[in-house]
Design a protein around this motif. Sequence first.
Motif, PDB file in Angstrom:
ATOM      1  N   HIS A   8      19.551 -27.051  70.294  1.00 38.36           N
ATOM      2  CA  HIS A   8      19.690 -27.372  68.507  1.00 38.36           C
ATOM      3  C   HIS A   8      19.632 -26.164  67.799  1.00 38.36           C
ATOM      4  O   HIS A   8      19.719 -26.032  66.528  1.00 38.36           O
ATOM      5  N   GLN A   9      19.767 -24.889  68.415  1.00 39.53           N
ATOM      6  CA  GLN A   9      19.658 -23.770  67.749  1.00 39.53           C
ATOM      7  C   GLN A   9      21.201 -23.205  67.338  1.00 39.53           C
ATOM      8  O   GLN A   9      22.344 -23.518  68.072  1.00 39.53           O
ATOM      9  N   LEU A  10      21.421 -22.745  66.181  1.00 42.10           N
ATOM     10  CA  LEU A  10      22.460 -22.137  65.806  1.00 42.10           C
ATOM     11  C   LEU A  10      22.684 -20.865  66.554  1.00 42.10           C
ATOM     12  O   LEU A  10      21.778 -20.068  65.904  1.00 42.10           O
ATOM     13  N   VAL A  11      23.396 -20.385  67.482  1.00 38.90           N
ATOM     14  CA  VAL A  11      23.493 -19.218  68.124  1.00 38.90           C
ATOM     15  C   VAL A  11      24.794 -18.430  67.591  1.00 38.90           C
ATOM     16  O   VAL A  11      25.957 -18.898  67.512  1.00 38.90           O
ATOM     17  N   VAL A  12      24.314 -17.264  66.874  1.00 40.36           N
ATOM     18  CA  VAL A  12      25.481 -16.485  66.374  1.00 40.36           C
ATOM     19  C   VAL A  12      25.606 -15.067  67.166  1.00 40.36           C
ATOM     20  O   VAL A  12      24.566 -14.449  67.194  1.00 40.36           O
ATOM     21  N   ALA A  13      26.754 -14.886  67.590  1.00 39.23           N
ATOM     22  CA  ALA A  13      27.069 -13.546  68.229  1.00 39.23           C
ATOM     23  C   ALA A  13      27.919 -12.600  66.964  1.00 39.23           C
ATOM     24  O   ALA A  13      28.762 -12.954  66.751  1.00 39.23           O
ATOM     25  N   ILE A  14      27.410 -11.379  67.292  1.00 38.25           N
ATOM     26  CA  ILE A  14      27.982 -10.376  66.200  1.00 38.25           C
ATOM     27  C   ILE A  14      28.018  -9.034  66.882  1.00 38.25           C
ATOM     28  O   ILE A  14      27.236  -8.603  67.610  1.00 38.25           O
ATOM     29  N   PRO A  69      11.908 -21.386  66.240  1.00 36.34           N
ATOM     30  CA  PRO A  69      13.243 -20.984  66.173  1.00 36.34           C
ATOM     31  C   PRO A  69      14.685 -21.785  65.904  1.00 36.34           C
ATOM     32  O   PRO A  69      14.544 -23.043  66.486  1.00 36.34           O
ATOM     33  N   ARG A  70      15.118 -21.628  65.180  1.00 35.64           N
ATOM     34  CA  ARG A  70      16.344 -22.424  64.508  1.00 35.64           C
ATOM     35  C   ARG A  70      17.543 -21.575  64.588  1.00 35.64           C
ATOM     36  O   ARG A  70      18.739 -22.155  64.797  1.00 35.64           O
ATOM     37  N   VAL A  71      17.629 -20.398  64.685  1.00 34.99           N
ATOM     38  CA  VAL A  71      18.719 -19.412  64.692  1.00 34.99           C
ATOM     39  C   VAL A  71      18.398 -18.215  65.712  1.00 34.99           C
ATOM     40  O   VAL A  71      17.493 -17.642  65.665  1.00 34.99           O
ATOM     41  N   ALA A 207      25.875 -27.000  61.165  1.00 31.23           N
ATOM     42  CA  ALA A 207      24.947 -26.222  61.656  1.00 31.23           C
ATOM     43  C   ALA A 207      24.179 -26.054  60.254  1.00 31.23           C
ATOM     44  O   ALA A 207      22.857 -26.105  60.309  1.00 31.23           O
ATOM     45  N   LEU A 208      24.784 -25.557  59.331  1.00 32.07           N
ATOM     46  CA  LEU A 208      24.263 -25.105  58.004  1.00 32.07           C
ATOM     47  C   LEU A 208      24.030 -26.157  57.331  1.00 32.07           C
ATOM     48  O   LEU A 208      22.596 -26.285  56.585  1.00 32.07           O
ATOM     49  N   HIS A 209      24.383 -27.300  57.383  1.00 32.44           N
ATOM     50  CA  HIS A 209      24.080 -28.631  56.743  1.00 32.44           C
ATOM     51  C   HIS A 209      22.627 -28.980  57.330  1.00 32.44           C
ATOM     52  O   HIS A 209      21.904 -29.475  56.780  1.00 32.44           O
ATOM     53  N   ARG A 210      22.401 -28.759  58.723  1.00 32.87           N
ATOM     54  CA  ARG A 210      21.240 -29.289  59.423  1.00 32.87           C
ATOM     55  C   ARG A 210      20.058 -28.480  58.882  1.00 32.87           C
ATOM     56  O   ARG A 210      18.872 -28.731  58.765  1.00 32.87           O
ATOM     57  N   LEU A 211      20.374 -26.964  58.722  1.00 30.22           N
ATOM     58  CA  LEU A 211      19.300 -26.099  58.179  1.00 30.22           C
ATOM     59  C   LEU A 211      18.921 -26.731  56.773  1.00 30.22           C
ATOM     60  O   LEU A 211      17.823 -26.299  56.128  1.00 30.22           O
ATOM     61  N   GLN A 212      19.901 -26.865  55.955  1.00 30.16           N
ATOM     62  CA  GLN A 212      19.960 -27.142  54.506  1.00 30.16           C
ATOM     63  C   GLN A 212      19.078 -28.474  54.641  1.00 30.16           C
ATOM     64  O   GLN A 212      18.115 -28.613  53.803  1.00 30.16           O
ATOM     65  N   GLN A 213      19.151 -29.541  55.301  1.00 30.82           N
ATOM     66  CA  GLN A 213      18.498 -30.878  55.358  1.00 30.82           C
ATOM     67  C   GLN A 213      16.851 -30.325  55.709  1.00 30.82           C
ATOM     68  O   GLN A 213      16.064 -31.032  55.518  1.00 30.82           O
TER      69      GLN A 213
END
Length: 298
Positions: A8-14, A69-71, A207-213
């Motif tokens: 359920h986490q948003l995984v960002v690679a940078i 942990p969400r992100v 994913a951003l919408h889920r964080l927003q909610q």
Amino acid sequence: MPVTLDAHQLVVAISSRALFDFEEENELFEARDDHAYMDLQRQRLDVPAKPGAAFSLVKKLLAFNAEEPRVEVVVLSRNDPISGLRVFKSAAHYGLDIQRGAFTRGASPWRYLRSLKAQLFLSTNEADVRTALAAGVAAARVMPQSARASEAHPDELRIAFDGDAVLFSDEAEQVYQRDGLSAFQDHERAHALHPMAAGPFKPVLQALHRLQQAQIGSMRVRTALVTARSAPAAERAVRTLMDWQVEVDEALFLGGLAKGEFLREFEPDFFFDDQAGHIASASAHVPSGHVAAGIANP
């Protein structure tokens, strides 16, 4: 039992150069003198790197982990392990909870995206971005010389997206490129009730919408659709978002106007667009990334 990333986490690679300002060091790397580059990074191990174009985006995303942990942010970089150590030390200096990284010393790191289950990849390397997009991962080439994000909204993550070939498929853009504006408007009017197929960044918006909610602590999310569309083509874009049951807070239908000044007023932490001209306009005002997808990017 092995450690796994929460589904359920948003995984960002940078990449390290997208997160931190390594432009001076990169001049040595571009000169193919990686030993000089490594020596310079070794000398600066205890000197925190300056924030790069995507720094504000990462800092605010990690702020959503205050309660659980969400992100997850992972550094995925062509840098060598010594430079990777400086990346970790710089992240710790700024209070960024980044624990994982892959440093491949010049080799493409995109192949680790699948193992990470990353939904978003940000890099300054165009070839890596294109390969990630072809593999089905939302990816953008970060403009390292972009203006830095405004500090006016410390508790609000602001992200702006182009529509066609970014949030949506490039179906309509193909009509525009082939037959012109009038045919594009006719096509979109005729298909107004038919939702567009997903573009590469639909999962990121979801994913951003889920964080927003989730309403996590004091952090909030504010999103914007910033598109060259105008009425009547605006209707299909809005109806597509309605069909996806995903909201955006603002929608700017600019009818071909330059996007930069409008984005300056929205003050996003990052903006994604598939058109090089729009990115050139935007990057003078806000952090920007080029999505090399669709017919505009053969």
